[in-house]
Write an enzyme that holds these catalytic residues in place. Structure first.
Site, mmCIF file in Angstrom:
data_model
loop_
_atom_site.group_PDB
_atom_site.id
_atom_site.type_symbol
_atom_site.label_atom_id
_atom_site.label_comp_id
_atom_site.label_asym_id
_atom_site.label_seq_id
_atom_site.Cartn_x
_atom_site.Cartn_y
_atom_site.Cartn_z
ATOM 1 N N TYR A 101 0.858 -1.191 0.000
ATOM 2 C CA TYR A 101 0.000 0.000 0.000
ATOM 3 C C TYR A 101 0.890 1.234 0.000
ATOM 4 O O TYR A 101 1.875 1.293 0.749
ATOM 5 C CB TYR A 101 -0.889 0.008 1.258
ATOM 6 C CG TYR A 101 -1.668 1.297 1.431
ATOM 7 C CD1 TYR A 101 -2.989 1.390 0.994
ATOM 8 C CD2 TYR A 101 -1.076 2.431 1.998
ATOM 9 C CE1 TYR A 101 -3.697 2.577 1.120
ATOM 10 C CE2 TYR A 101 -1.779 3.622 2.119
ATOM 11 C CZ TYR A 101 -3.085 3.683 1.686
ATOM 12 O OH TYR A 101 -3.784 4.868 1.799
ATOM 13 N N GLU A 189 -3.333 7.417 -4.099
ATOM 14 C CA GLU A 189 -3.192 6.142 -3.388
ATOM 15 C C GLU A 189 -3.074 4.975 -4.365
ATOM 16 O O GLU A 189 -3.834 4.896 -5.321
ATOM 17 C CB GLU A 189 -4.426 5.937 -2.489
ATOM 18 C CG GLU A 189 -4.401 4.647 -1.693
ATOM 19 C CD GLU A 189 -5.749 4.365 -1.009
ATOM 20 O OE1 GLU A 189 -5.933 4.782 0.135
ATOM 21 O OE2 GLU A 189 -6.613 3.734 -1.651
#
Ligand code: GDP
Ligand code: MN
Length: 382
Positions: A101, A189
């Site tokens: 992530y 993101e």
């Protein structure tokens, strides 16, 4: 402005971040035509602005044209958490060794950018943050200094990724940082950021929120064209009103953006919450007031209406006459509290007095009017 995954990937690609080759389709035939130019297997992904698409059945692998037809047919039109799928993104499927992530956002409290990196990608970051907060390596970045290579490497080391991913991740984080800053994003993101069995790193998903106030600096026409707009805002903008839809229960009408914002603050201060921001501008004639009341009246969230007008060039008696005339034209569902002040306020209040009832209340101060409006909307919400 939130982007769809495919737009986020275009955005990333324009900053050199590696993504898989692919394209969008809105019909099964388009999907079939599209994969002629791709290698199997491909992955078919529902384009909705909500996470957890995989679990909802909105992400499928296809090994041949038959499977493309089947999955594209099933996914197009599917409902995912209240969002109907109108577009699929189809890309060459990737082999995954590990899922990470990575994101950049703004930490207002710290007055710095915040980078987050985790070896536990692929799942919602909120879940990681709740269950295993130590698995997220955070880096605050001074916007003036930027992201130095040294700080970036230390950050990647702190995230304890597979060492063979280090160089690839550092390179992508630098590009993601540039995309975030130069691209005027509020959020950039990648989840998951994958490591392939061959040791390559690339973005498998994209979640990007752009700062709409910076749109003049960019060519975002394609992104803007697909925005899902708030119906209340559409109706208000069509009437030339400055309106922003919110989630609370007190409908707000004020003249002047500053007064409208103060009105939201005062409603909040007395424990209520506004259903909208609405600035009717300088004039408050019957026409404008009726238009504003119609917009507010069509919002089912609204339980009371707070009209906050400060008479300037537009005198208080004109405003009061405008409100009274508007009420004859629009059948209002919610009770109305009016605070009228400024030029000819006494004359205006005298006019309102003759129309007062438990559905139309005139109070002289902003705080008293806000308290009454919040009480009429069902009391304090917090
Ligand atoms: P989200 O769940 O809505 O955020 O959708 P993502 O794009 O993040 O995909 C969810 C999951 O689907 C990923 O974490 C992967 O495990 C899987 N997935 C997506 N694309 C591929 C692919 O090309 N190959 C493989 N093997 N899995 C994929
Ligand atoms: Mn994802």
């Amino acid at each position: 402005m939130d982007l769809y995954e495919y737009q986020g990937k275009q955005f990333f690609a324009s900053f050199g971040i590696p993504v898989s080759p692919g394209g969008v389709a809105t019909t099964v035939d388009e999907a079939v035509a599209l994969v002629e130019g791709l290698e199997f297997p491909v992955v078919i992904k529902a384009q909705v602005q909500v996470g957890g698409r995989g679990k909802a059945g909105g992400i499928k692998l296809a090994n041949n044209l038959e499977e493309v037809r089947l999955h594209a047919g099933n996914i197009l039109g599917m409902d995912i958490k209240g969002h109907t799928v109108r577009i699929v993104w189809i890309e060459k499927a990737s082999d995954i060794a590990e899922e990470y992530y990575a994101s950049f956002t703004l930490d207002r409290g710290a007055k710095k950018y915040l980078g987050m990196l985790s070896a536990e990608g692929g799942v919602e970051i909120e879940a990681v943050a709740a269950e295993n907060p130590d698995a997220i390596a955070r880096l605050h970045i001074n916007p003036v200094e930027g992201l130095t290579d040294e700080a970036c490497r230390a950050w990647v080391a702190a995230a304890k990724l597979n060492p063979i991913a280090t160089d690839g991740v550092v390179e992508i984080l630098q590009k993601l940082y540039r995309a975030y800053v130069e691209g005027d994003a509020d959020l950039a993101e990648i989840n998951p950021l994958i490591l392939t069995p061959e040791g390559k790193v690339h973005a498998l998903d994209a979640k990007v929120t752009l700062d709409a106030n910076a749109s003049f600096r960019h060519d975002w026409a394609d992104y803007e064209a697909t925005q899902v707009r708030d119906e209340r805002e559409e109706a208000a903008n069509a009437k030339g009103l400055q309106y922003v839809g919110l989630e609370g229960s007190v409908g707000i009408i004020a003249n002047g953006a500053g007064l409208a914002m103060s009105t939201l603050d005062v409603v909040n201060q007395v424990g209520g919450s506004a259903a909208n921001f609405l600035d009717i501008g300088g004039g408050a004639n019957a026409e404008v007031m009726a238009g504003a009341l119609e917009v507010i009246n069509n919002d089912p969230r609204v339980k009371s209406i707070f009209i906050n007008i400060f008479g300037g060039i537009t005198r208080g008696d004109e405003v009061a006459n405008g409100i009274v005339a508007a009420l004859e034209r629009v059948d209002i569902a919610a009770p109305i509290v009016i605070r009228l002040d400024g030029t000819n306020a006494d004359e205006g209040r005298a006019i309102l007095k003759t129309h007062e009832s438990d559905r139309l209340i005139s109070l002289p101060t902003m705080i008293a009017a806000a308290e009454r409006a919040v009480a009429l909307a069902g009391g304090k919400s917090k």
